[in-house]
Design an enzyme around this catalytic site. Structure first.
Site, PDB file in Angstrom:
ATOM      1  N   ASP A   1       9.237   6.403  15.953  1.00 20.05           N
ATOM      2  CA  ASP A   1       7.859   6.858  15.765  1.00 20.05           C
ATOM      3  C   ASP A   1       6.911   6.278  16.816  1.00 20.05           C
ATOM      4  O   ASP A   1       5.998   6.957  17.279  1.00 20.05           O
ATOM      5  CB  ASP A   1       7.360   6.462  14.361  1.00 20.05           C
ATOM      6  CG  ASP A   1       8.034   7.306  13.293  1.00 20.05           C
ATOM      7  OD1 ASP A   1       8.834   8.198  13.652  1.00 20.05           O
ATOM      8  OD2 ASP A   1       7.772   7.060  12.099  1.00 20.05           O
TER       9      ASP A   1
ATOM     10  N   GLU B   1       7.404   5.629  19.848  1.00 18.15           N
ATOM     11  CA  GLU B   1       7.486   6.379  21.102  1.00 18.15           C
ATOM     12  C   GLU B   1       6.778   7.731  20.942  1.00 18.15           C
ATOM     13  O   GLU B   1       6.034   8.173  21.819  1.00 18.15           O
ATOM     14  CB  GLU B   1       8.976   6.575  21.444  1.00 18.15           C
ATOM     15  CG  GLU B   1       9.234   7.357  22.705  1.00 18.15           C
ATOM     16  CD  GLU B   1       8.878   6.591  23.969  1.00 18.15           C
ATOM     17  OE1 GLU B   1       8.490   5.422  23.879  1.00 18.15           O
ATOM     18  OE2 GLU B   1       8.962   7.198  25.059  1.00 18.15           O
ATOM     19  N   TYR B   2       6.980   8.364  19.781  1.00 16.12           N
ATOM     20  CA  TYR B   2       6.299   9.632  19.515  1.00 16.12           C
ATOM     21  C   TYR B   2       4.780   9.422  19.586  1.00 16.12           C
ATOM     22  O   TYR B   2       4.053  10.189  20.212  1.00 16.12           O
ATOM     23  CB  TYR B   2       6.701  10.162  18.129  1.00 16.12           C
ATOM     24  CG  TYR B   2       5.956  11.423  17.737  1.00 16.12           C
ATOM     25  CD1 TYR B   2       6.465  12.680  18.049  1.00 16.12           C
ATOM     26  CD2 TYR B   2       4.724  11.346  17.078  1.00 16.12           C
ATOM     27  CE1 TYR B   2       5.773  13.839  17.715  1.00 16.12           C
ATOM     28  CE2 TYR B   2       4.017  12.493  16.743  1.00 16.12           C
ATOM     29  CZ  TYR B   2       4.552  13.737  17.064  1.00 16.12           C
ATOM     30  OH  TYR B   2       3.861  14.876  16.743  1.00 16.12           O
TER      31      TYR B   2
ATOM     32  N   GLU C   1      -4.824   2.127  -0.074  1.00 12.16           N
ATOM     33  CA  GLU C   1      -3.466   2.341  -0.593  1.00 12.16           C
ATOM     34  C   GLU C   1      -2.473   2.051   0.513  1.00 12.16           C
ATOM     35  O   GLU C   1      -2.775   2.262   1.681  1.00 12.16           O
ATOM     36  CB  GLU C   1      -3.258   3.817  -0.990  1.00 12.16           C
ATOM     37  CG  GLU C   1      -4.169   4.344  -2.055  1.00 12.16           C
ATOM     38  CD  GLU C   1      -4.271   5.875  -1.990  1.00 12.16           C
ATOM     39  OE1 GLU C   1      -3.209   6.537  -1.988  1.00 12.16           O
ATOM     40  OE2 GLU C   1      -5.396   6.387  -1.921  1.00 12.16           O
TER      41      GLU C   1
ATOM     42  N   LYS D   1       0.548   2.937   2.934  1.00 11.77           N
ATOM     43  CA  LYS D   1       1.008   4.214   3.477  1.00 11.77           C
ATOM     44  C   LYS D   1       2.533   4.220   3.400  1.00 11.77           C
ATOM     45  O   LYS D   1       3.231   3.632   4.220  1.00 11.77           O
ATOM     46  CB  LYS D   1       0.539   4.378   4.925  1.00 11.77           C
ATOM     47  CG  LYS D   1       0.932   5.736   5.492  1.00 11.77           C
ATOM     48  CD  LYS D   1       0.255   5.971   6.836  1.00 11.77           C
ATOM     49  CE  LYS D   1       0.551   7.342   7.383  1.00 11.77           C
ATOM     50  NZ  LYS D   1       1.945   7.569   7.711  1.00 11.77           N
TER      51      LYS D   1
ATOM     52  N   GLU E   1       3.830  11.078  -2.053  1.00 11.34           N
ATOM     53  CA  GLU E   1       4.922  10.838  -1.111  1.00 11.34           C
ATOM     54  C   GLU E   1       6.231  10.681  -1.865  1.00 11.34           C
ATOM     55  O   GLU E   1       6.287   9.975  -2.880  1.00 11.34           O
ATOM     56  CB  GLU E   1       4.595   9.542  -0.342  1.00 11.34           C
ATOM     57  CG  GLU E   1       5.374   9.363   0.922  1.00 11.34           C
ATOM     58  CD  GLU E   1       4.721  10.049   2.140  1.00 11.34           C
ATOM     59  OE1 GLU E   1       3.818  10.900   1.945  1.00 11.34           O
ATOM     60  OE2 GLU E   1       5.120   9.736   3.277  1.00 11.34           O
TER      61      GLU E   1
ATOM     62  N   LYS F   1      -9.561   5.695   2.257  1.00 13.54           N
ATOM     63  CA  LYS F   1     -10.224   6.979   2.008  1.00 13.54           C
ATOM     64  C   LYS F   1     -11.597   6.706   1.425  1.00 13.54           C
ATOM     65  O   LYS F   1     -11.737   5.822   0.559  1.00 13.54           O
ATOM     66  CB  LYS F   1      -9.419   7.799   0.988  1.00 13.54           C
ATOM     67  CG  LYS F   1      -8.053   8.193   1.484  1.00 13.54           C
ATOM     68  CD  LYS F   1      -7.232   8.827   0.377  1.00 13.54           C
ATOM     69  CE  LYS F   1      -5.807   9.029   0.853  1.00 13.54           C
ATOM     70  NZ  LYS F   1      -4.851   9.103  -0.241  1.00 13.54           N
TER      71      LYS F   1
ATOM     72  N   CYS G   1      39.499 -17.610  25.623  1.00 14.57           N
ATOM     73  CA  CYS G   1      40.750 -18.336  25.880  1.00 14.57           C
ATOM     74  C   CYS G   1      41.820 -17.481  26.531  1.00 14.57           C
ATOM     75  O   CYS G   1      42.869 -17.991  26.916  1.00 14.57           O
ATOM     76  CB  CYS G   1      41.293 -18.924  24.582  1.00 14.57           C
ATOM     77  SG  CYS G   1      41.986 -17.692  23.481  1.00 14.57           S
TER      78      CYS G   1
HETATM   79  P1  NAD Z   1       1.258  10.466   9.243  1.00 18.07           P
HETATM   80  O1  NAD Z   1       2.590  10.219   8.646  1.00 18.07           O
HETATM   81  O2  NAD Z   1       0.830   9.498  10.251  1.00 18.07           O
HETATM   82  O3  NAD Z   1       0.160  10.535   8.099  1.00 18.07           O
HETATM   83  C1  NAD Z   1       0.028  11.553   7.131  1.00 18.07           C
HETATM   84  C2  NAD Z   1       0.991  11.416   6.033  1.00 18.07           C
HETATM   85  O4  NAD Z   1       0.933  10.137   5.455  1.00 18.07           O
HETATM   86  C3  NAD Z   1       0.735  12.318   4.840  1.00 18.07           C
HETATM   87  O5  NAD Z   1       1.191  13.597   5.067  1.00 18.07           O
HETATM   88  C4  NAD Z   1       1.498  11.633   3.782  1.00 18.07           C
HETATM   89  O6  NAD Z   1       2.812  12.119   3.758  1.00 18.07           O
HETATM   90  C5  NAD Z   1       1.555  10.214   4.207  1.00 18.07           C
HETATM   91  N1  NAD Z   1       0.969   9.239   3.285  1.00 18.07           N
HETATM   92  C6  NAD Z   1       1.596   8.128   2.851  1.00 18.07           C
HETATM   93  N2  NAD Z   1       0.839   7.442   2.031  1.00 18.07           N
HETATM   94  C7  NAD Z   1      -0.336   8.111   1.893  1.00 18.07           C
HETATM   95  C8  NAD Z   1      -1.524   7.886   1.149  1.00 18.07           C
HETATM   96  N3  NAD Z   1      -1.652   6.809   0.394  1.00 18.07           N
HETATM   97  N4  NAD Z   1      -2.505   8.794   1.256  1.00 18.07           N
HETATM   98  C9  NAD Z   1      -2.374   9.878   2.049  1.00 18.07           C
HETATM   99  N5  NAD Z   1      -1.273  10.143   2.775  1.00 18.07           N
HETATM  100  C10 NAD Z   1      -0.263   9.271   2.694  1.00 18.07           C
HETATM  101  O7  NAD Z   1       1.172  11.874   9.871  1.00 18.07           O
HETATM  102  P2  NAD Z   1       2.198  13.050   9.956  1.00 18.07           P
HETATM  103  O8  NAD Z   1       1.455  14.183  10.499  1.00 18.07           O
HETATM  104  O9  NAD Z   1       2.898  13.241   8.677  1.00 18.07           O
HETATM  105  O10 NAD Z   1       3.295  12.604  10.985  1.00 18.07           O
HETATM  106  C11 NAD Z   1       3.038  11.821  12.038  1.00 18.07           C
HETATM  107  C12 NAD Z   1       3.949  10.630  11.892  1.00 18.07           C
HETATM  108  O11 NAD Z   1       5.274  11.065  11.974  1.00 18.07           O
HETATM  109  C13 NAD Z   1       3.720   9.639  12.964  1.00 18.07           C
HETATM  110  O12 NAD Z   1       3.886   8.338  12.478  1.00 18.07           O
HETATM  111  C14 NAD Z   1       4.800   9.968  13.955  1.00 18.07           C
HETATM  112  O13 NAD Z   1       5.213   8.836  14.653  1.00 18.07           O
HETATM  113  C15 NAD Z   1       5.886  10.498  13.074  1.00 18.07           C
HETATM  114  N6  NAD Z   1       6.660  11.494  13.821  1.00 18.07           N
HETATM  115  C16 NAD Z   1       7.725  11.052  14.491  1.00 18.07           C
HETATM  116  C17 NAD Z   1       8.483  11.924  15.248  1.00 18.07           C
HETATM  117  C18 NAD Z   1       9.692  11.407  15.952  1.00 18.07           C
HETATM  118  O14 NAD Z   1      10.335  12.151  16.678  1.00 18.07           O
HETATM  119  N7  NAD Z   1      10.061  10.157  15.782  1.00 18.07           N
HETATM  120  C19 NAD Z   1       8.142  13.261  15.330  1.00 18.07           C
HETATM  121  C20 NAD Z   1       7.027  13.691  14.622  1.00 18.07           C
HETATM  122  C21 NAD Z   1       6.278  12.803  13.878  1.00 18.07           C
END
Ligand code: NAD
Length: 790
Positions: free
Chosen positions: A35, A37-38, A124, A126, A184, A300, A421
């Protein structure tokens, strides 16, 4: 600053890369880069787009959520879009967010005189899993969906129903007629480890991290697979609603909780950026001890009217932000693989990495476990790999980034001869013993056959021998042991007891006084307990616990040396494999010589004495017959034989006709039994085992002699965290003195956990399982109540 042309090209390249990564991550659940790197690529794109706003297009990954849904599932249109979250990485990002919120709401900024208004935020964790929408109509779960691209998700109704803590029906009353709950789906750390262990055993695919495991498990076309995976749900908000709900975010979550929805136990209210940052730090400190993995915390705006006023940007709300923790996974390059030789001769591959910071620590080595793991990862020298560092475990290589494989990679090869050895390196054989048969297969471990002739093994063996829990010879650190071996002064543990003053003095770190002290420490170690001595020998798979069991039960080195593997399996916690290790260790001529030398050079075992065999298994003749592993004779057959013939000799002597009279013993079983005992060596061995069991004090159906009568007999305790008032070893001795077993991991069978500061996953597991937990003070009070001095 790149010119517009260069920027446009880089933007196009980043978009196509990010699109591909999004697809792998969100649709295939198989990301190929970490993540972190992404996120770097994403931020590079965002920065370029900010500089060149004319180049922003609606299909840019910065404007969209997730990825298109997988068509194998039905489609679900989200009435209210499921969005992503903006990210904060630094404290300043969070303060900027708070400032934007106040500006957006036209609230006065705080000033030096304490004026201004602090916005209330819900805080909260994540959770690192995947977002799911659950639709309830009239309190009944009617649909489950993934987020998909935010407007269209996948219908996973059948799968979400298999998640244990998702209510199929809301409790109580007063819920809105239509209520879409969002949250989640994730996998706990223990659930993830258990799943991977099961997958590995079954030869299936393992998962790199709990998020991938959760996503891969939930988005299964066969819901039976989902049902077998340890998934959990945690709710953090709502989508579409027809009916009344409280007017604050926390109010809504509390109401949902009342209707049976799982919400985070860490939910808190914070006022202003400072309290948010304090929350971030406090959760950050406890990150490792939480039962599940989190990648940050989410703040939030609590007031829903404010949320409405602030509204949304392209892909995220303006009223919420994710404040991220340092990533647990990073990319680096595998520079080389070296092979280390351990105490038992195991030759293990160790990854030498281009140093990389992972969660705040620079990592330059990682474990590759064994050659099977190397093959499973398909890793080659020169590859770009993903390194993961979770908790205090050694960093691991979890994945190879194949897209970045250069053309000049080299395969990882086990050396034919020991790097230390030069002895031959052999692949271990696994022996599987079942019902009269021994089958051999190739093990995953390679061993140097040099044993004590191998300096690496010798050094490790001596380091183990002198260690505190073994012979406890103070003043002999790793460096000193290395010197003694390298100088040729010590070629086995027994040689420590012939060392002379002149040989040591002058070695690095040994002046006159320290030499004298060392010799005194060696002399002082001459009277170990039997358990310490057995442990010190370094028998493969024999840790302190097993050494104690052997010492306590058999009470003399002579008996331990002679014990047959089958007899050893009657002792608590000794399985057949370990029993064979113990037996073959003492059968080995070289080991016998070293032991004889040790005894000849003055080792006096302190507590050898009368037998008080502590046999764990129920000592019945039937159980014994079952243990002989005769094909087609199972427990019930063995019971019938025992009842009919009353003794081993009676069974050995039984002829075909006698056997056919045994009720419910079929022909095949009877024939197998006859064939088994017709071989003189089998009958002889069975008689030898029985005779030894009798000699060691175990008679069929005799009373079990255990720690019975002691106040904590039958209980299992676990110590975790750091104890401040006494060492863990002392605490352990006290518990064992009261008859308790002290185990290394928490399970449903654990009676009590003593948790000191810094306790981590064991404490979390205990809480999860509802096991009693004592802090150190309470533990001392409990010990005092049993009359144990503390
Ligand atoms: P995100 O994961 O950064 O944030 C949004 C998500 O957080 C929500 O959809 C929900 O699922 C989650 N979440 C967890 N706890 C929460 C809470 N208490 N309240 C609200 N939401 C909560 O964003 P995203 O759009 O889902 O994805 C981006 C993430 O995914 C990044 O961290 C990125 O690095 C990773 N990603 C990685 C790759 C890869 O190839 N490694 C590709 C795409 C995305």
């Amino acid at each position: 600053m790149p010119d517009a042309q260069a920027a446009a090209e880089r933007i196009a390249q980043l978009r196509s890369e990010l699109d591909a990564h999004n697809y792998r991550y969100h649709v295939l659940d198989e990301p190929s880069i970490p993540d972190a790197e992404y996120d770097r690529l994403f931020h590079e794109l965002k920065a370029l787009e900010t500089e060149h706003p004319q180049l922003v297009t609606p299909d840019s990954p910065t404007q969209r959520v997730g990825s298109l849904a997988l068509s194998a599932f039905g489609e679900v249109k989200h009435e209210v879009p499921m969005l992503s979250l903006g990210n904060a990485f630094e404290e300043d990002d969070l303060r900027d967010f708070d400032r934007r919120v106040r500006e957006g709401l036209d609230l006065p900024a705080g000033d030096l005189f304490g004026g201004g208004v602090d916005v209330e935020y819900s805080c909260e964790p994540k959770l690192d899993g995947l977002a799911v929408s659950l639709l309830y109509r009239d309190g009944l779960l009617v649909r489950g969906a993934t987020r998909g691209d935010g407007s269209t998700g996948e219908d996973i109704s059948v799968n979400v129903r298999t998640i244990r803590n998702v209510p199929l029906k809301l409790q109580g009353s007063g819920w809105p007629a239509v209520l879409e709950v969002r949250g989640e789906v994730f996998m706990s750390k223990t659930g993830f480890d258990a799943l991977n262990a099961r997958q590995l055993e079954a030869g299936g695919k393992t998962f790199a991290n709990p998020r991938n495991a959760a996503a891969g498990s939930l988005r299964q076309l066969d819901s039976k697979i989902t049902a077998s995976r340890p998934l959990e749900f945690c709710c953090y908000g709502v989508g579409q609603v027809q009916g009344e709900l409280p007017d604050s975010h926390i109010g809504i979550l509390e109401a949902l909780k009342g209707w049976g929805m799982p919400i985070s136990r860490e939910l808190k209210l914070a006022k202003g950026a400072d309290e948010c940052l304090a929350y971030y730090r406090s959760i950050g400190e406890r990150r490792e001890s939480l039962a599940y993995e989190i990648d940050g915390v989410v703040f939030k705006v609590n007031n829903l009217a404010y949320q409405r006023e602030l509204g949304f940007r392209a892909r995220e709300p303006r009223w919420a932000i994710a404040h991220k923790f340092p990533a647990l996974e990073e990319l680096t390059e595998l520079l080389d693989v070296e092979f280390q030789v351990g105490r038992t001769g195991a030759v293990t591959p160790v990854a030498r990495l281009k140093p990389v910071k992972v969660a705040g620590v620079t990592v330059s080595n990682a474990t590759l476990h064994n050659m099977d793991e190397v093959a499973r990862l398909g890793v080659m020298i020169g590859d770009t790999v993903i390194i993961r560092r979770a908790g205090d475990v050694i960093p691991q290589v979890v994945q190879v980034v194949l897209e970045r494989r250069p053309s000049d990679v080299r395969p990882v090869q086990i050396p034919e001869s020991c790097p230390v050895c030069g002895s031959h390196v052999e692949r271990t054989q696994l022996v599987k013993r079942s019902k009269g048969k021994e089958t051999f297969s190739e093990g995953s471990v390679y061993r140097c056959v040099g044993r004590l002739a191998c300096a690496a093994q010798l050094k490790q063996a001596i380091i183990h021998f002198v260690s505190r829990r073994a012979m406890d010879i103070e003043g002999l650190g790793e460096k000193s042991v290395e010197q003694l071996v390298d100088e040729g002064l010590v070629a086995s543990p027994a040689d420590l007891y012939t060392l002379q003053f002149e040989q040591i003095v002058g070695l690095e770190g040994f002046a006159e006084l320290s030499t004298k002290n060392l010799l005194a420490a060696i002399a002082d170690s001459r009277k170990p307990s039997l358990a310490r001595f057995i442990y010190a020998l370094g028998i493969p798979d024999v840790g302190e616990e097993t050494a104690k069991v052997l010492a306590r039960s058999l009470a003399s080195l002579e008996r331990v040396k002679r014990a047959l593997p089958e007899v050893l399996t009657y002792l608590p916690d000794v399985g057949l494999e370990v029993a064979h290790e113990i037996h073959s260790f003492f059968e080995d001529a070289h080991n016998r010589t070293v032991i004889e030398q040790l005894l000849a050079r003055g080792i006096e075992l302190q507590d050898e004495g009368e037998l008080h065999a502590e046999f764990a298994a129920c000592a019945t003749l039937a159980g014994f017959i079952d243990k002989l592993n005769i094909p087609f004779i199972a427990v019930t057959g063995a019971e019938k034989l025992a009842v009919k013939f009353g003794s081993l000799q009676g069974i050995i002597d039984a002829d075909w006709l006698d056997l056919r009279q045994v009720e419910r013993l079929n022909e095949k079983a009877a024939r197998s039994l006859r064939e088994f005992f017709d071989k003189p060596e089998n009958a002889e061995r069975a008689r030898r085992i029985e005779a030894q069991l009798h000699e060691f004090g175990m008679h069929w159906q005799s009373e079990k002699k255990t720690v019975e009568g002691l106040p904590l007999a039958g209980q299992t305790w676990v110590l975790t965290g750091s104890l401040e008032l006494m060492s863990r070893d002392v605490a352990k001795d006290k518990l064992e003195g009261l008859g308790a077993k002290v185990a290394g991991s928490v399970s449903a069978k654990t009676t009590c956990v003593v948790a000191g500061p810094g306790a981590g996953s064991k404490l979390a597991k205990a809480n999860e399982l509802g096991v009693q937990v004592l802090d150190e003070q309470a533990f001392l009070t409990a010990m005092a109540a049993y009359g144990v001095a503390t």
